[in-house]
Write a protein that holds these residues in place. Structure first.
Motif, PDB file in Angstrom:
ATOM      1  N   TRP A   8      44.264  34.302  23.822  1.00  0.00           N
ATOM      2  CA  TRP A   8      44.595  35.716  24.035  1.00  0.00           C
ATOM      3  C   TRP A   8      44.658  36.090  25.500  1.00  0.00           C
ATOM      4  O   TRP A   8      45.324  37.026  25.889  1.00  0.00           O
ATOM      5  CB  TRP A   8      43.632  36.628  23.257  1.00  0.00           C
ATOM      6  CG  TRP A   8      42.165  36.446  23.556  1.00  0.00           C
ATOM      7  CD1 TRP A   8      41.302  35.648  22.907  1.00  0.00           C
ATOM      8  CD2 TRP A   8      41.436  37.084  24.596  1.00  0.00           C
ATOM      9  NE1 TRP A   8      40.056  35.717  23.443  1.00  0.00           N
ATOM     10  CE2 TRP A   8      40.118  36.617  24.508  1.00  0.00           C
ATOM     11  CE3 TRP A   8      41.746  37.986  25.611  1.00  0.00           C
ATOM     12  CZ2 TRP A   8      39.108  37.021  25.375  1.00  0.00           C
ATOM     13  CZ3 TRP A   8      40.748  38.396  26.456  1.00  0.00           C
ATOM     14  CH2 TRP A   8      39.447  37.925  26.347  1.00  0.00           C
ATOM     15  N   THR A   9      43.962  35.326  26.363  1.00  0.00           N
ATOM     16  CA  THR A   9      44.039  35.638  27.789  1.00  0.00           C
ATOM     17  C   THR A   9      45.365  35.197  28.374  1.00  0.00           C
ATOM     18  O   THR A   9      45.847  35.790  29.327  1.00  0.00           O
ATOM     19  CB  THR A   9      42.892  34.976  28.567  1.00  0.00           C
ATOM     20  OG1 THR A   9      42.889  33.593  28.282  1.00  0.00           O
ATOM     21  CG2 THR A   9      41.567  35.599  28.236  1.00  0.00           C
ATOM     22  N   MET A  10      45.973  34.160  27.771  1.00  0.00           N
ATOM     23  CA  MET A  10      47.285  33.697  28.234  1.00  0.00           C
ATOM     24  C   MET A  10      48.319  34.795  28.006  1.00  0.00           C
ATOM     25  O   MET A  10      49.164  35.061  28.860  1.00  0.00           O
ATOM     26  CB  MET A  10      47.714  32.426  27.482  1.00  0.00           C
ATOM     27  CG  MET A  10      46.833  31.232  27.761  1.00  0.00           C
ATOM     28  SD  MET A  10      47.090  30.668  29.436  1.00  0.00           S
ATOM     29  CE  MET A  10      46.259  29.120  29.394  1.00  0.00           C
ATOM     30  N   ALA A  11      48.221  35.427  26.834  1.00  0.00           N
ATOM     31  CA  ALA A  11      49.150  36.509  26.506  1.00  0.00           C
ATOM     32  C   ALA A  11      48.930  37.677  27.455  1.00  0.00           C
ATOM     33  O   ALA A  11      49.887  38.284  27.939  1.00  0.00           O
ATOM     34  CB  ALA A  11      48.955  36.942  25.060  1.00  0.00           C
ATOM     35  N   GLY A  12      47.679  37.959  27.772  1.00  0.00           N
ATOM     36  CA  GLY A  12      47.354  39.054  28.685  1.00  0.00           C
ATOM     37  C   GLY A  12      47.856  38.762  30.089  1.00  0.00           C
ATOM     38  O   GLY A  12      48.310  39.668  30.800  1.00  0.00           O
ATOM     39  N   GLU A  13      47.772  37.488  30.486  1.00  0.00           N
ATOM     40  CA  GLU A  13      48.252  37.076  31.809  1.00  0.00           C
ATOM     41  C   GLU A  13      49.760  37.287  31.933  1.00  0.00           C
ATOM     42  O   GLU A  13      50.246  37.774  32.961  1.00  0.00           O
ATOM     43  CB  GLU A  13      47.914  35.590  32.007  1.00  0.00           C
ATOM     44  CG  GLU A  13      47.800  35.176  33.453  1.00  0.00           C
ATOM     45  CD  GLU A  13      47.347  33.732  33.589  1.00  0.00           C
ATOM     46  OE1 GLU A  13      48.071  32.973  34.235  1.00  0.00           O
ATOM     47  OE2 GLU A  13      46.286  33.387  33.018  1.00  0.00           O
ATOM     48  N   ALA A  14      50.472  36.914  30.870  1.00  0.00           N
ATOM     49  CA  ALA A  14      51.932  37.083  30.861  1.00  0.00           C
ATOM     50  C   ALA A  14      52.289  38.566  30.961  1.00  0.00           C
ATOM     51  O   ALA A  14      53.220  38.946  31.682  1.00  0.00           O
ATOM     52  CB  ALA A  14      52.516  36.474  29.594  1.00  0.00           C
ATOM     53  N   ALA A  16      50.458  40.872  32.331  1.00  0.00           N
ATOM     54  CA  ALA A  16      50.121  41.340  33.674  1.00  0.00           C
ATOM     55  C   ALA A  16      51.214  40.977  34.663  1.00  0.00           C
ATOM     56  O   ALA A  16      51.594  41.783  35.523  1.00  0.00           O
ATOM     57  CB  ALA A  16      48.792  40.740  34.099  1.00  0.00           C
ATOM     58  N   LYS A  17      51.766  39.760  34.558  1.00  0.00           N
ATOM     59  CA  LYS A  17      52.851  39.320  35.446  1.00  0.00           C
ATOM     60  C   LYS A  17      54.083  40.198  35.260  1.00  0.00           C
ATOM     61  O   LYS A  17      54.748  40.579  36.217  1.00  0.00           O
ATOM     62  CB  LYS A  17      53.193  37.848  35.165  1.00  0.00           C
ATOM     63  CG  LYS A  17      52.274  36.870  35.843  1.00  0.00           C
ATOM     64  CD  LYS A  17      52.753  35.464  35.664  1.00  0.00           C
ATOM     65  CE  LYS A  17      51.784  34.494  36.331  1.00  0.00           C
ATOM     66  NZ  LYS A  17      52.069  33.115  35.986  1.00  0.00           N
ATOM     67  N   ALA A  19      54.143  43.282  34.184  1.00  0.00           N
ATOM     68  CA  ALA A  19      53.857  44.613  34.729  1.00  0.00           C
ATOM     69  C   ALA A  19      53.975  44.604  36.247  1.00  0.00           C
ATOM     70  O   ALA A  19      54.493  45.546  36.844  1.00  0.00           O
ATOM     71  CB  ALA A  19      52.471  45.055  34.298  1.00  0.00           C
ATOM     72  N   ALA A  20      53.509  43.523  36.876  1.00  0.00           N
ATOM     73  CA  ALA A  20      53.576  43.410  38.337  1.00  0.00           C
ATOM     74  C   ALA A  20      55.032  43.357  38.798  1.00  0.00           C
ATOM     75  O   ALA A  20      55.411  43.980  39.802  1.00  0.00           O
ATOM     76  CB  ALA A  20      52.839  42.158  38.785  1.00  0.00           C
ATOM     77  N   LYS A  21      55.853  42.624  38.034  1.00  0.00           N
ATOM     78  CA  LYS A  21      57.280  42.512  38.367  1.00  0.00           C
ATOM     79  C   LYS A  21      57.966  43.877  38.218  1.00  0.00           C
ATOM     80  O   LYS A  21      58.771  44.284  39.053  1.00  0.00           O
ATOM     81  CB  LYS A  21      57.950  41.492  37.450  1.00  0.00           C
ATOM     82  CG  LYS A  21      59.386  41.203  37.819  1.00  0.00           C
ATOM     83  CD  LYS A  21      60.001  40.160  36.915  1.00  0.00           C
ATOM     84  CE  LYS A  21      61.455  40.007  37.279  1.00  0.00           C
ATOM     85  NZ  LYS A  21      62.301  39.863  36.119  1.00  0.00           N
ATOM     86  N   ALA A  22      57.617  44.598  37.167  1.00  0.00           N
ATOM     87  CA  ALA A  22      58.181  45.916  36.927  1.00  0.00           C
ATOM     88  C   ALA A  22      57.789  46.882  38.032  1.00  0.00           C
ATOM     89  O   ALA A  22      58.594  47.697  38.478  1.00  0.00           O
ATOM     90  CB  ALA A  22      57.723  46.453  35.578  1.00  0.00           C
ATOM     91  N   LEU A  23      56.579  46.741  38.531  1.00  0.00           N
ATOM     92  CA  LEU A  23      56.096  47.603  39.603  1.00  0.00           C
ATOM     93  C   LEU A  23      56.846  47.305  40.899  1.00  0.00           C
ATOM     94  O   LEU A  23      57.194  48.219  41.651  1.00  0.00           O
ATOM     95  CB  LEU A  23      54.580  47.385  39.793  1.00  0.00           C
ATOM     96  CG  LEU A  23      53.886  48.386  40.693  1.00  0.00           C
ATOM     97  CD1 LEU A  23      53.888  49.757  40.045  1.00  0.00           C
ATOM     98  CD2 LEU A  23      52.468  47.943  41.001  1.00  0.00           C
TER      99      LEU A  23
END
Length: 151
Positions: A8-14, A16-17, A19-23
């Protein structure tokens, strides 16, 4: 073989990436505006659905005001009408002014069970409509006139 992090942390990491790209780049990309080449604006044609009412707006259905009894008022019994009966196999009726030739044909067929060859109509100076109903060769106008009670 197990990894150091749960799945589940792998999915959360993806996430987060992403969201960072969108920002960094922004989610709304600039759209180019459509260039209008005409001064007129035609409203686009959209889907027009047929009406399906939940209930009828009329409590009673309309009655046909021009039935066969209303169309044929009475047969003419003048001398010229009698001559038509004898010579031309034609019956002469006074009919409703709103009746068409096809309606007159149908009314004569229903009332007297006879087939008509053709119908000629005219509107008299007094405002009544006169119909000359020519019968087919299998029917004799004299017999039909006797049955109706003209003669």
């Amino acid at each position: 073989i197990s990894s150091a992090f749960p799945s589940w942390t792998m999915a959360g990491e993806a996430k987060a990436k992403k969201a960072a790209k969108a920002l960094a780049t922004g989610t709304k990309s600039k759209r180019s505006k459509k260039i209008r080449k005409s001064t007129k604006f035609h409203r686009p044609k959209t889907l027009v659905l047929q009406r399906e009412p939940k209930y009828s707006r009329r409590s009673v259905p309309r009655v046909n005001k021009l039935d066969q009894y209303q169309i044929l008022k009475y047969p003419l019994t003048t001398e010229s009408a009698m001559k038509k009966i004898e010579d031309n196999n034609t019956l002469v009726f006074i009919v409703d002014t709103r009746a068409s030739k096809s309606k007159i044909t149908e009314a004569v067929r229903r009332m007297y069970e006879i087939k008509t060859a053709k119908v000629n109509t005219l509107i008299r100076p007094d405002g009544l409509k006169k119909a000359y109903v020519r019968l087919t060769t299998d029917y004799d106008a004299l017999d039909v006139a006797n049955k109706i009670g003209i003669i």
